[in-house]
Design a protein around this motif. Structure first.
Motif, PDB file in Angstrom:
ATOM      1  N   SER A  28       1.003  -1.799   0.008  1.00 57.06           N
ATOM      2  CA  SER A  28       0.084   0.208  -0.091  1.00 57.06           C
ATOM      3  C   SER A  28       0.769   1.164  -0.272  1.00 57.06           C
ATOM      4  CB  SER A  28      -1.021   0.045   1.222  1.00 57.06           C
ATOM      5  OG  SER A  28      -0.276  -0.171   2.577  1.00 57.06           O
ATOM      6  N   ARG A  39      -2.938   9.185  -4.081  1.00 51.30           N
ATOM      7  CA  ARG A  39      -3.944   8.793  -2.208  1.00 51.30           C
ATOM      8  C   ARG A  39      -4.022   9.460  -1.464  1.00 51.30           C
ATOM      9  NH1 ARG A  39      -2.429   3.359   0.790  1.00 51.30           N
ATOM     10  NH2 ARG A  39      -4.440   4.742   1.586  1.00 51.30           N
ATOM     11  N   GLU A  79      -9.097   2.107   4.564  1.00 51.08           N
ATOM     12  CA  GLU A  79     -10.179   2.004   3.040  1.00 51.08           C
ATOM     13  C   GLU A  79     -11.195   1.817   3.717  1.00 51.08           C
ATOM     14  OE1 GLU A  79      -9.836   2.364   0.068  1.00 51.08           O
ATOM     15  OE2 GLU A  79      -7.436   3.309   0.629  1.00 51.08           O
TER      16      GLU A  79
END
Length: 341
Positions: A28, A39, A79
Motif C-alpha cells: 500500500s 492517495r 479503506e
C-alpha cells in the motif's frame, strides 16, 4: 508531542520517505509519486465529505506528526470499502477429501482457491512507524486510534474490518511462495508483481493466476512453510490486532501468502471499550494513559495523554486540549492505552 491528523498535500515528501523506508512487500506504499499523490488526493476528498451514510470509495490516510519539529514520524490508513472498483483478491484455504471405501484410503488435502470474498469490507492498512519513533507505545497509538475513528463514525465503515499482514520474504524482498507462482504462471519477480498491485494494475492477476483450486501438497516445502506466516517485522502489528480480537479465518495474500485477519467492528476491543465524554480543562492528578481523539472528521486529531477519567467527564491539561483542538464542554472519545480502565 505526537499528534495524529489527516494527511495534507504538503506531507507528500514525508509520505515518500515512509514508502522508501517501509521496504519490500509493503504494497500500500509503493515508491511511486503518482500513486502517493493520488492517495493524498483521495484522502482529502474522503475527509471533506461531511455527510456519509454508508461506506464507499473513501480512503482515509493519517500521519503522525511531531508538533515540536514538524516531522512526520508515521502513517496509517483505513479503506472504507475495498474491491468496489478494483478487484480485491485473496486465496482461501480450504480442504477436499479423496476417499475410497473399497481401498480403505482416506486422504484430506488442503487447497488454495482464488476469491474475492472480502469485497466491500473495511480495511485497516498502510501502518508504518519510522524506526526512531518505535518507542513509548507510539505504535499502539498509530494503530489503535483508527478504531476510535471507526467507533465515532460507524456509518462510514463496513460492519466487518480486515487487515492484511505482510508475508515472509527475504532481505532481497523475494517471497518463497511467489517463487512457485513465478515459476509456473508468471514471468516477473515478486517486487514487480507487488508493485503493480500497489499501483492498481491488477488485471494480470485475473489473467495469469491459476483459476482452479491449488493443492497445497503440490507446492515446494519452502512455499508450504510460509502460508499464513507473517514477516518478522510484522509480528508486533499482528500481536496487537489479535489482542483487539482479530483472527485469521483462512484467507492469505495471493503473492506472499501472508495472513489476512478480520473482526466485526462492534467486537473490536478498542471500539467496545471506548467512551465518549465531555472535556474539562484543568490540572490532572492520579492520571492514566489514554488514546484520546476529538469527534470531527476533517479536523480530526488524536494523541496519547495522561488524563483523569470520571463517570461523566474527563479532565485534561490545556496543552492536550490545544493539540486536540477542543475546549471545555467539547466531546472526546477515549480508550485506555495500557488496557487498564
Amino acid at each position: 508531542m505526537l499528534v495524529v491528523r489527516p494527511i495534507a498535500p504538503q506531507d507528500y515528501a514525508a509520505l515518500y520517505t515512509c514508502a522508501v523506508e517501509s521496504g519490500h512487500g509493503f504494497t500500500s506504499l509503493p515508491v511511486d509519486e503518482t500513486l502517493l499523490q493520488r492517495r493524498i488526493a483521495r484522502a482529502q476528498e474522503a475527509f471533506a465529505r461531511a455527510h456519509v451514510s454508508e461506506p464507499g470509495e473513501e480512503g482515509y490516510l493519517f500521519v503522525m506528526e511531531d508538533t515540536k519539529s514538524g516531522e512526520i514520524v508515521g502513517v496509517s490508513g483505513i479503506e472504507a470499502a475495498v474491491g468496489l472498483t478494483d478487484s480485491f483478491y485473496h486465496y482461501r484455504l480450504g480442504k477436499v477429501v479423496h476417499h475410497s471405501k473399497e481401498l480403505d484410503i482416506y486422504n484430506a488435502q488442503e487447497t488454495l482457491t482464488l476469491c474475492n470474498d472480502y469485497t466491500g469490507v473495511s480495511e485497516l492498512c498502510t501502518l508504518f512507524l519510522r524506526e526512531p519513533f518505535r518507542k513509548n507505545m507510539n505504535g499502539r497509538v498509530l494503530s489503535r486510534f483508527r478504531m476510535l475513528f471507526m467507533a465515532e463514525f460507524r456509518q462510514r465503515f463496513s460492519p466487518l474490518a480486515i487487515a492484511e499482514m505482510r508475508g515472509v520474504s527475504d532481505e532481497n524482498g523475494e517471497s518463497p511462495f511467489w517463487g512457485w507462482l513465478q515459476q509456473h504462471f508468471f514471468r516477473m519477480d515478486f517486487t514487480q508483481a507487488d508493485y503493480l498491485t500497489g499501483i492498481g494494475e491488477k488485471a494480470f492477476v485475473a489473467q495469469l493466476m491459476p483459476q482452479h483450486p491449488v493443492y497445497v501438497s503440490l507446492l515446494p516445502p519452502e512455499a508450504q512453510a510460509v502460508i499464513g506466516q507473517v514477516h518478522e517485522n510484522t509480528r508486533p502489528a499482528l500481536k496487537m490486532l489479535q489482542a483487539e480480537g482479530f483472527r485469521c479465518r483462512g484467507y492469505v495474500d495471493i503473492f506472499d501468502a501472508g495472513p489476512t485477519v478480520e473482526a466485526e467492528v462492534a467486537n473490536i476491543k478498542s471500539v467496545r471499550e471506548s467512551k465518549r465524554l465531555p472535556v474539562k480543562i484543568g490540572p490532572v492528578t492520579e492520571s492514566a494513559r489514554y488514546i484520546v481523539c476529538n469527534t470531527r472528521v476533517a479536523d480530526f486529531r488524536a494523541i496519547q495523554a495522561r488524563i483523569q477519567v470520571h463517570d461523566d467527564h474527563v479532565v485534561m491539561e490545556a496543552r492536550h486540549s490545544t493539540a486536540l483542538r477542543v475546549e471545555d464542554g467539547d466531546q472526546v472519545r477515549i480508550v485506555s492505552l495500557t488496557g487498564e480502565q
